[in-house]
Design a protein around this motif. Sequence first.
Motif, mmCIF file in Angstrom:
data_model
loop_
_atom_site.group_PDB
_atom_site.id
_atom_site.type_symbol
_atom_site.label_atom_id
_atom_site.label_comp_id
_atom_site.label_asym_id
_atom_site.label_seq_id
_atom_site.Cartn_x
_atom_site.Cartn_y
_atom_site.Cartn_z
ATOM 1 N N MET A 197 0.836 -1.170 0.000
ATOM 2 C CA MET A 197 0.000 0.000 0.000
ATOM 3 C C MET A 197 0.891 1.248 0.000
ATOM 4 N N SER A 198 0.590 2.192 -0.876
ATOM 5 C CA SER A 198 1.405 3.401 -0.964
ATOM 6 C C SER A 198 0.897 4.474 -0.005
ATOM 7 N N ASP A 199 1.725 5.461 0.229
ATOM 8 C CA ASP A 199 1.386 6.545 1.152
ATOM 9 C C ASP A 199 1.059 7.811 0.355
ATOM 10 N N HIS A 200 0.061 7.744 -0.500
ATOM 11 C CA HIS A 200 -0.332 8.888 -1.320
ATOM 12 C C HIS A 200 -1.682 9.403 -0.859
ATOM 13 N N ARG A 201 -1.849 10.698 -0.960
ATOM 14 C CA ARG A 201 -3.121 11.322 -0.611
ATOM 15 C C ARG A 201 -3.546 12.223 -1.749
ATOM 16 N N THR A 202 -4.827 12.401 -1.882
ATOM 17 C CA THR A 202 -5.376 13.306 -2.882
ATOM 18 C C THR A 202 -6.132 14.401 -2.145
ATOM 19 N N TYR A 203 -5.916 15.636 -2.581
ATOM 20 C CA TYR A 203 -6.526 16.788 -1.939
ATOM 21 C C TYR A 203 -7.400 17.569 -2.916
ATOM 22 N N LYS A 204 -8.328 18.293 -2.370
ATOM 23 C CA LYS A 204 -9.110 19.251 -3.125
ATOM 24 C C LYS A 204 -8.919 20.594 -2.432
ATOM 25 N N LYS A 205 -8.968 21.693 -3.201
ATOM 26 C CA LYS A 205 -8.840 23.026 -2.627
ATOM 27 C C LYS A 205 -10.127 23.811 -2.851
ATOM 28 N N ILE A 206 -10.501 24.571 -1.844
ATOM 29 C CA ILE A 206 -11.596 25.513 -1.987
ATOM 30 C C ILE A 206 -11.071 26.895 -1.628
ATOM 31 N N GLU A 207 -11.755 27.924 -2.083
ATOM 32 C CA GLU A 207 -11.372 29.287 -1.755
ATOM 33 C C GLU A 207 -12.516 29.951 -1.007
ATOM 34 N N ILE A 208 -12.192 30.545 0.137
ATOM 35 C CA ILE A 208 -13.199 31.204 0.963
ATOM 36 C C ILE A 208 -12.656 32.549 1.442
ATOM 37 N N VAL A 209 -13.548 33.401 1.934
ATOM 38 C CA VAL A 209 -13.157 34.703 2.472
ATOM 39 C C VAL A 209 -13.665 34.814 3.903
ATOM 40 N N GLY A 210 -12.755 35.144 4.817
ATOM 41 C CA GLY A 210 -13.112 35.373 6.213
ATOM 42 C C GLY A 210 -13.007 36.856 6.526
ATOM 43 N N THR A 211 -13.820 37.317 7.467
ATOM 44 C CA THR A 211 -13.792 38.726 7.853
ATOM 45 C C THR A 211 -13.727 38.876 9.364
ATOM 46 N N SER A 212 -13.247 40.033 9.785
ATOM 47 C CA SER A 212 -13.203 40.362 11.209
ATOM 48 C C SER A 212 -13.072 41.871 11.359
ATOM 49 N N ARG A 213 -13.670 42.397 12.398
ATOM 50 C CA ARG A 213 -13.503 43.823 12.715
ATOM 51 C C ARG A 213 -12.227 44.068 13.525
ATOM 52 N N SER A 214 -11.637 43.000 14.098
ATOM 53 C CA SER A 214 -10.516 43.221 15.012
ATOM 54 C C SER A 214 -9.132 42.915 14.441
ATOM 55 N N SER A 215 -8.978 41.837 13.611
ATOM 56 C CA SER A 215 -7.624 41.513 13.141
ATOM 57 C C SER A 215 -7.638 40.536 11.969
ATOM 58 N N ILE A 216 -6.512 40.465 11.315
ATOM 59 C CA ILE A 216 -6.328 39.488 10.233
ATOM 60 C C ILE A 216 -6.370 38.075 10.793
ATOM 61 N N ASP A 217 -5.735 37.858 11.946
ATOM 62 C CA ASP A 217 -5.755 36.531 12.574
ATOM 63 C C ASP A 217 -7.185 36.078 12.853
ATOM 64 N N ASP A 218 -8.006 36.980 13.366
ATOM 65 C CA ASP A 218 -9.401 36.622 13.627
ATOM 66 C C ASP A 218 -10.150 36.313 12.334
ATOM 67 N N ALA A 219 -9.851 37.050 11.273
ATOM 68 C CA ALA A 219 -10.500 36.785 9.980
ATOM 69 C C ALA A 219 -10.145 35.384 9.484
ATOM 70 N N ILE A 220 -8.885 34.987 9.642
ATOM 71 C CA ILE A 220 -8.454 33.633 9.252
ATOM 72 C C ILE A 220 -9.169 32.594 10.103
ATOM 73 N N ASN A 221 -9.163 32.782 11.409
ATOM 74 C CA ASN A 221 -9.811 31.825 12.315
ATOM 75 C C ASN A 221 -11.312 31.746 12.078
ATOM 76 N N ASN A 222 -11.954 32.880 11.805
ATOM 77 C CA ASN A 222 -13.389 32.870 11.518
ATOM 78 C C ASN A 222 -13.688 32.052 10.264
ATOM 79 N N ALA A 223 -12.876 32.221 9.234
ATOM 80 C CA ALA A 223 -13.083 31.477 7.984
ATOM 81 C C ALA A 223 -12.908 29.977 8.198
#
Length: 71
Positions: free
Chosen positions: A1-27
């Motif tokens: 058995m091989s150790d391969h994985r397949t991924y999919k990517k999605i694109e989303i937008v997060g928002t926050s009034r307080s910080s970029i970190d919060d926007a990332i965590n909210n998303a």
Amino acid sequence: MSDHRTYKKIEIVGTSRSSIDDAINNAITEASRTVRNMDWFEVVDTRGHIENGKVAHFQVTLKIGFRISDS
């Protein structure tokens, strides 16, 4: 058995009034409600909204990678 994985990517937008970190965590928190097996994220864009000469909120566009295969 091989150790391969397949991924999919999605694109989303997060928002926050307080910080970029919060926007990332909210998303990521919101995406985790419906997307399973999330493994990584990439910040692809950062922007914000200005009101009365001050930052009103931050927007961060993320690409999130999640596993669709573990084979």
